[in-house]
Design a protein around this motif. Sequence first.
Motif, PDB file in Angstrom:
ATOM      1  N   ASP A 161       0.858  -1.179   0.000  1.00 48.74           N
ATOM      2  CA  ASP A 161       0.000   0.000   0.000  1.00 48.74           C
ATOM      3  C   ASP A 161       0.894   1.227   0.000  1.00 48.74           C
ATOM      4  OD1 ASP A 161      -2.272   1.589   0.129  1.00 48.74           O
ATOM      5  OD2 ASP A 161      -3.212   0.388   1.706  1.00 48.74           O
ATOM      6  N   GLY A 162       0.335   2.356  -0.401  1.00 50.36           N
ATOM      7  CA  GLY A 162       1.048   3.622  -0.329  1.00 50.36           C
ATOM      8  C   GLY A 162       1.997   3.877  -1.493  1.00 50.36           C
ATOM      9  N   CYS A 163       2.412   5.145  -1.601  1.00 46.02           N
ATOM     10  CA  CYS A 163       3.286   5.574  -2.695  1.00 46.02           C
ATOM     11  C   CYS A 163       4.163   6.725  -2.216  1.00 46.02           C
ATOM     12  CB  CYS A 163       2.443   6.017  -3.896  1.00 46.02           C
ATOM     13  SG  CYS A 163       3.426   6.531  -5.326  1.00 46.02           S
ATOM     14  N   ASN A 164       5.445   6.675  -2.559  1.00 50.21           N
ATOM     15  CA  ASN A 164       6.397   7.730  -2.194  1.00 50.21           C
ATOM     16  C   ASN A 164       6.769   8.630  -3.366  1.00 50.21           C
ATOM     17  OD1 ASN A 164       6.435   6.396   0.264  1.00 50.21           O
ATOM     18  ND2 ASN A 164       8.459   5.488  -0.028  1.00 50.21           N
ATOM     19  N   GLN A 165       6.095   8.490  -4.504  1.00 50.59           N
ATOM     20  CA  GLN A 165       6.552   9.163  -5.723  1.00 50.59           C
ATOM     21  C   GLN A 165       6.172  10.644  -5.781  1.00 50.59           C
ATOM     22  OE1 GLN A 165       8.551   7.256  -7.984  1.00 50.59           O
ATOM     23  NE2 GLN A 165       8.423   6.064  -6.095  1.00 50.59           N
ATOM     24  N   PHE A 166       5.000  11.013  -5.319  1.00 48.85           N
ATOM     25  CA  PHE A 166       4.506  12.391  -5.353  1.00 48.85           C
ATOM     26  C   PHE A 166       4.576  13.011  -6.749  1.00 48.85           C
ATOM     27  CE2 PHE A 166       5.070  11.887  -0.816  1.00 48.85           C
ATOM     28  CZ  PHE A 166       3.921  12.486  -0.334  1.00 48.85           C
ATOM     29  N   CYS A 167       3.978  12.318  -7.714  1.00 42.95           N
ATOM     30  CA  CYS A 167       3.784  12.935  -9.027  1.00 42.95           C
ATOM     31  C   CYS A 167       2.971  14.215  -8.833  1.00 42.95           C
ATOM     32  CB  CYS A 167       3.062  11.967  -9.955  1.00 42.95           C
ATOM     33  SG  CYS A 167       3.968  10.438 -10.238  1.00 42.95           S
ATOM     34  N   SER A 168       3.271  15.231  -9.600  1.00 47.44           N
ATOM     35  CA  SER A 168       2.719  16.557  -9.307  1.00 47.44           C
ATOM     36  C   SER A 168       1.216  16.657  -9.499  1.00 47.44           C
ATOM     37  CB  SER A 168       3.418  17.609 -10.177  1.00 47.44           C
ATOM     38  OG  SER A 168       3.147  17.390 -11.547  1.00 47.44           O
TER      39      SER A 168
END
Length: 498
Positions: A161-168
């Motif tokens: 789960d979750g994502c660290n990418q922070f696409c704008s």
Amino acid sequence: MKSVALYNLGCKVNSYEMDVMRQMLQEKGYRIVSFDEAADIYIVNTCTVTNIADRKSRQMLHRARQLNPDAVVVAVGCYVQTGREAVEEDSGIDLAIGNNRKKDIVPILEEYLEKRQERAGAGDKTLQGSTILDIGHTYDYEEMQLKRTAEHTRAYIKIQDGCNQFCSYCAIPYARGRVRSRRMEDILEEIQGLVRAGYREVVLTGIHISSYGIDFGESPQEAGQASEADDGQERKGAAYADVRQERGCAAGADDRPIEKKRQPRYDGHSRLTDLVERIHEVSGLERIRLGSLEPRIITPETARRLAALPKLCPHFHLSLQSGCDATLKRMNRHYTAGEYYKSVEILRRYFREPAITTDVIVGFPGETEEEFACTREFLEKVRFYEMHVFKYSRRAGTAADSMPDQIPEPVKASRSAELIAMRERQSWEFRRRYIGKEAEVLLEETREIDGGTYCIGHTKDYVKVAVDVTDRAEGDVPAINTLAKVRVRDFLTEEILM
């Protein structure tokens, strides 16, 4: 026992979680009914990936209230997590449950029902804040165990789960939090149980499965985490200003590395590949399919290891979003078009005619005609099996929301239509290569089409193929959930071979 109606919106992770919630409610004795029926309790598993998803979530919650004004209406999931204030102000919602609390749906619901009379009119939708966590500072994986699904051949398995990418452009890190990986032992136990229950294929899914395992053995804050401050809010404006002079990039020509702030290193060793190799050992399992992948995870070593696994389906969804480097940089993607193409070439080197699928966003802020042409040319160069084309949707709180040069809706619609036409042509070209060849099909359903009866399923690369059983005796009809060898002759419909 009370009746419960369920409605799911959004991605395969949501579908998995809804299947588990349904399972837990049934095990506790609740009676599951259709969402269109009058029910005592309505549960909507919400989505927030676009503004349309937010609106659809609200519509389904309000529809539940209309179906039975006296029912308990429960909002669950991503829209709750990102739109907490709106949810708490919405008189149509009785109970709100955020992400990482879905496994507790039964005790939360029962606590609410017990206190409902004494709390009448109090408006406490979160049981004093306990049902919605601070997801950005949650580091424990929410363990669930799926025993059965609505499908009978294929099961989706949530591995992280979750994502660290922070696409704008994306609100999902705010809805799902940081990367949290599931223990390999728990995944294997779940798959073994599903195989014993008759499932032949599993699909590994998650919010960002390429990051599987980056949080193992490290503190959560150090596990490849791209912080909101670094890769989110600080890039507002700067992400745009840095590339104003880079318009008109030639597709795949600019291979300069872009900024990668504390991103996971894909150096050939992948915890995801380790997991797939372990799953491959499960006796009785026929197929393993991967969900959406980060292009940078595809290295020669990873491809070599995956190609050595006969159960692995040669179907790879590599998320692209744009074929123009300037646009990719404003999106805060962590690769160039040239790097993406290298990943495709690696897959085609190790797999024979693999199915490559992708996502593309049109009308991202500042996307000029030259940038769109760059993307169009790149898509023609790659030749995808399938493309999911999305019009850019503004999400409050994301970096892209405050970027200048927002694209008018008619322009987005025109560009979307152009790429959809390309998608249809490229998909047809990929599927037509099966004509005259033998295909192995996992049969999933029987359907009537134009007066004929067909058993329909998918090949390993996810091409839909039908077996004509119209004139066959009952004992000669292949069973659903079995593998069949089919000599493909032609198209039955625009999307189904036969």
